[in-house]
Structure formats: C-alpha cells, structure tokens
Design a protein around this motif. Structure first.
Motif, short mmCIF file in Angstrom:
data_model
loop_
_atom_site.label_atom_id
_atom_site.label_comp_id
_atom_site.label_asym_id
_atom_site.label_seq_id
_atom_site.Cartn_x
_atom_site.Cartn_y
_atom_site.Cartn_z
N ASN A 71 40.91 40.79 39.44
CA ASN A 71 42.17 40.95 38.72
C ASN A 71 42.37 42.39 38.26
O ASN A 71 43.49 42.88 38.22
N ILE A 72 41.29 43.03 37.88
CA ILE A 72 41.40 44.40 37.38
C ILE A 72 41.59 45.39 38.52
O ILE A 72 42.40 46.32 38.43
N ARG B 257 43.13 45.97 32.73
CA ARG B 257 43.89 46.24 33.95
C ARG B 257 44.98 47.29 33.69
O ARG B 257 45.22 48.18 34.51
#
Ligand SMILES: Nc1ncnc2c1ncn2[C@@H]1O[C@H](COP(=O)(O)OP(=O)(O)O)[C@@H](O)[C@H]1O
Ligand SMILES: [Mg+2]
Length: 232
Positions: free
Chosen positions: A105-106, A153
């Motif tokens: 996700n990051i 993020r």
C-alpha cells in the motif's frame, strides 16, 4: 509563502441547472511548515476548498500558487507530477487496498506514473509503531493503524504539503489524539505543511491557524505563533 489562493471562486450546479457558489472570492495563505485547520458545518465547502488547493478541482476564477507556480495554468501531466512529488493526501476512509500488505500500500503509488523511485520508509514506519506490521494485510489493521499507513503513504515522497480531509472522522478518541499528534510531528520534524479539514475543534489543539469556512470565505478563528526553523 508555500501555498497562496487569490480571489478563488467555485460554483456547482443544482439539478435544475442554476449555479450555487461554494467558494466565493476566497484569499488564503499557507506558510511553510505550518499546521492549518479548516472547520465549518457540513456542506460549507471544506472538501471543495481542499481539493482546489490540491489541484484535484479547478477554480472558476482566481489563482492558486504553490511555491510561486500557478497551478491553475498547468497541463494535466505537469499537475500530476506536482501532485505526486510535492503533495500528499489523506482521507477519512483511508483509501487503502485491504487485500494488500502495508508495504505494498505504501510503495505501490510510487510505481505508477513518472515519479522517481523512493526507498521504503522503514524509519517512518518505526516512528509510527508499524514496524511489526509491514507484511500484514491492511484489512486486518485497526482504524488507527490504517490511518497511520495512509499517513506514511502520504509522506513517502517527502511532500511539501499534506491535505487531510477529516482524517480522524472514523476514529475513536484515543486514535484521533494519536493521529493528530503524528500530524503535528510531521510539521515539526519534517517541516511538512498540513491543511486538515475537521469538524472536531478538539483536533485543532496543535494547529497554528484555524479557519472557519462560512459563506464561501475563510475566516480566521485562532492563531498561534511557531518557529519553522527558517526565516521565511
Ligand atoms: N461535484 C459536485 N457537484 C455538485 N455539487 C457539489 C459537488 N461537490 C460538492 N457539491 C456541493 O457543494 C457543497 C459543498 O460541499 P463540500 O465541499 O463537500 O462540503 P463539506 O466538505 O464542507 O461538507 C455541498 O452543497 C455539496 O453538495
Ligand atoms: Mg467534506
């Protein structure tokens, strides 16, 4: 001045075609390394204002400058470059992919588009207490942990400014406090400017400036001095 809005107006249309003004000739300045809050009742235009600042929406009139660059005169590819390199976005519902790990996700947004490759921010994960969860699927995390992933993020490219739309809207009191303290830490240690929309006045305790959006204008409600570590 990092971000400057000059006489910005934005209208939308009712279903019958009549326009209504949401942002009305609004002037606003965001200083480097400052933590700003925008408050106001539901429907007052807070999200609209944030999206105008983040060049996700365009003004009908007026100008928006980031570091002296007029955003509303740039083409799409230049804008997406600036959004990617210089801005970070945090939303109430996290906007993460539950089936993917914290790591993915990051790092995934960095693999899209023309942005330069960045190293995975292990240090930031450690500071935000997520070092033990890097390979965990996001769907298994608590709301507070999810928002911390979203913050990392948003920080991955070391942006000049982060826009946060009700970042604590889905969190309980304890997690709200943690997220607010983390945002405060980003302004202090990384000199990232933050513009946070919130309707929770308790969340504005660390903010240098608190605005209320009313009748399309931003009225200053509270102001604190701060040291950004530079003379600007
Ligand atoms: N794309 C759109 N088209 C038409 N009306 C919109 C659009 N986006 C927002 N609005 C309207 O503009 C007003 C302000 O919305 P918004 O910025 O989301 O307010 P807030 O975030 O303060 O709740 C609301 O009346 C909303 O319904
Ligand atoms: Mg909103």
């Amino acid at each position: 001045m990092l971000l400057k809005l000059e006489k910005v107006s934005k209208s939308f249309y009712n279903p019958d075609g009549t326009p209504f003004t949401v942002i009305d000739n609004l002037d606003l300045e965001i200083e480097e390394g400052s933590f700003n809050a925008i408050t106001g009742v539901s429907g007052s235009g807070k999200s609209t204002l944030l999206y105008l600042m983040g060049a996700l929406l365009f003004p009908d009139s007026g100008d928006i400058y980031l570091d002296g660059v007029k955003l509303n005169s740039l083409n799409d590819s230049k804008l997406s470059h600036i959004r990617n390199e210089e801005m970070g976005f945090i939303f109430q519902n996290y906007n993460l992919i539950d089936g993917l790990s914290v790591y993915d996700n990051i790092i995934l947004p960095q693999l899209i588009g023309d942005s330069k490759k960045v190293d995975f921010p292990f240090e930031l994960c450690q500071r935000l207490g997520l070092e033990g969860k890097i390979n965990t699927k996001v769907g298994l995390l608590s709301g507070g942990e999810k928002q911390r992933v979203a913050i990392i993020r948003a920080m991955v490219n070391n942006p000049k400014i982060i826009f946060a739309d009700e970042p604590t809207g889905n969190l309980d009191k304890k997690n709200t406090q943690e997220v607010i303290e983390l945002l405060h830490l980003l302004t202090k240690e990384y000199k990232t400017s933050i513009v946070m929309v919130t309707h929770d006045l308790d969340s504005t305790q660390y903010c240098h400036k608190v605005y209320e959006l009313k009748d399309g204008k931003a009225i200053i409600k509270g102001e604190k001095s701060y040291d950004t570590g530079n003379s600007k």
